[in-house]
Design a protein around this motif. Structure first.
Motif, PDB file in Angstrom:
ATOM      1  N   ALA A  93       0.829  -1.209   0.000  1.00 40.73           N
ATOM      2  CA  ALA A  93       0.000   0.000   0.000  1.00 40.73           C
ATOM      3  C   ALA A  93       0.865   1.260   0.000  1.00 40.73           C
ATOM      4  O   ALA A  93       0.575   2.218  -0.721  1.00 40.73           O
ATOM      5  CB  ALA A  93      -0.943  -0.013   1.201  1.00 40.73           C
ATOM      6  N   VAL A  94       1.935   1.258   0.793  1.00 38.62           N
ATOM      7  CA  VAL A  94       2.828   2.424   0.834  1.00 38.62           C
ATOM      8  C   VAL A  94       3.529   2.607  -0.510  1.00 38.62           C
ATOM      9  O   VAL A  94       3.662   3.726  -1.012  1.00 38.62           O
ATOM     10  CB  VAL A  94       3.847   2.274   1.990  1.00 38.62           C
ATOM     11  CG1 VAL A  94       4.962   3.291   1.891  1.00 38.62           C
ATOM     12  CG2 VAL A  94       3.135   2.389   3.326  1.00 38.62           C
ATOM     13  N   ALA A  95       3.971   1.507  -1.119  1.00 40.73           N
ATOM     14  CA  ALA A  95       4.638   1.604  -2.425  1.00 40.73           C
ATOM     15  C   ALA A  95       3.683   2.143  -3.482  1.00 40.73           C
ATOM     16  O   ALA A  95       4.071   2.996  -4.303  1.00 40.73           O
ATOM     17  CB  ALA A  95       5.175   0.235  -2.833  1.00 40.73           C
ATOM     18  N   LEU A  96       2.439   1.678  -3.486  1.00 38.11           N
ATOM     19  CA  LEU A  96       1.458   2.184  -4.456  1.00 38.11           C
ATOM     20  C   LEU A  96       1.163   3.660  -4.222  1.00 38.11           C
ATOM     21  O   LEU A  96       1.036   4.435  -5.181  1.00 38.11           O
ATOM     22  CB  LEU A  96       0.173   1.364  -4.384  1.00 38.11           C
ATOM     23  CG  LEU A  96       0.239  -0.029  -4.996  1.00 38.11           C
ATOM     24  CD1 LEU A  96      -1.053  -0.783  -4.734  1.00 38.11           C
ATOM     25  CD2 LEU A  96       0.527   0.045  -6.479  1.00 38.11           C
ATOM     26  N   ALA A  97       1.075   4.065  -2.968  1.00 40.55           N
ATOM     27  CA  ALA A  97       0.844   5.479  -2.665  1.00 40.55           C
ATOM     28  C   ALA A  97       2.005   6.339  -3.155  1.00 40.55           C
ATOM     29  O   ALA A  97       1.799   7.430  -3.691  1.00 40.55           O
ATOM     30  CB  ALA A  97       0.630   5.666  -1.163  1.00 40.55           C
ATOM     31  N   LEU A  98       3.219   5.834  -3.018  1.00 41.66           N
ATOM     32  CA  LEU A  98       4.389   6.570  -3.492  1.00 41.66           C
ATOM     33  C   LEU A  98       4.363   6.710  -5.021  1.00 41.66           C
ATOM     34  O   LEU A  98       4.630   7.790  -5.555  1.00 41.66           O
ATOM     35  CB  LEU A  98       5.670   5.869  -3.047  1.00 41.66           C
ATOM     36  CG  LEU A  98       6.984   6.528  -3.436  1.00 41.66           C
ATOM     37  CD1 LEU A  98       7.083   7.915  -2.833  1.00 41.66           C
ATOM     38  CD2 LEU A  98       8.155   5.676  -3.013  1.00 41.66           C
TER      39      LEU A  98
END
Length: 143
Positions: A93-98
């Protein structure tokens, strides 16, 4: 087996109150510690031993009492996998948000690049945004 079923001590789980017959040599080998076969609680057998229960009658080995067992404790292995799964889901989720932030930050410049324009066209079709017109100077030009 040298002892009869009637002479075996009855051990009762303090958590779910399941009663078991246990041999003395088994209890001695485990240092008196017993794990309940129903709720998996670990307890000291010395606190809940007796030689017979005339009211309940004879019990077979591993026969639970009439008391309903408590809900089983979550398995340590299952809990470990659940934490690992949540960790991976959070990292994804953090990678996609980035990635979304980078594409949003560079929106005007990258939307005019021919290689990336199709990605922005698809994304704008999904979320309902408008793409800027490609610049007449060509892609990647800074004015």
């Amino acid at each position: 087996m040298s002892e009869s079923n009637q002479e075996l001590p009855i051990v009762e789980c303090p958590r779910c109150h399941t009663r078991f017959r246990a041999r003395e040599d088994q209890l001695a080998a485990a240092g008196g510690r017993v794990r309940c076969g129903v709720c998996l609680a670990l307890f000291d057998s010395g606190d809940s031993r007796s030689t017979g229960d005339p009211v309940a009658g004879p019990l077979r080995v591993d026969e639970p009492a009439d008391v309903p067992p408590a809900s089983p404790a979550p398995s340590g292995e299952r809990s470990r996998w659940r934490h690992l799964l949540l960790l991976w889901a959070g990292m994804i989720a953090v990678a996609l948000a980035l990635v979304v932030q980078v594409f949003a930050y560079r929106f005007d410049r990258w939307a005019s690049e021919p290689q990336l324009r199709s990605i922005y066209e698809f994304a704008c079709g999904v979320i309902g945004c408008e793409l800027p017109e490609p610049s007449a100077d060509g892609p990647g030009s800074d004015s």
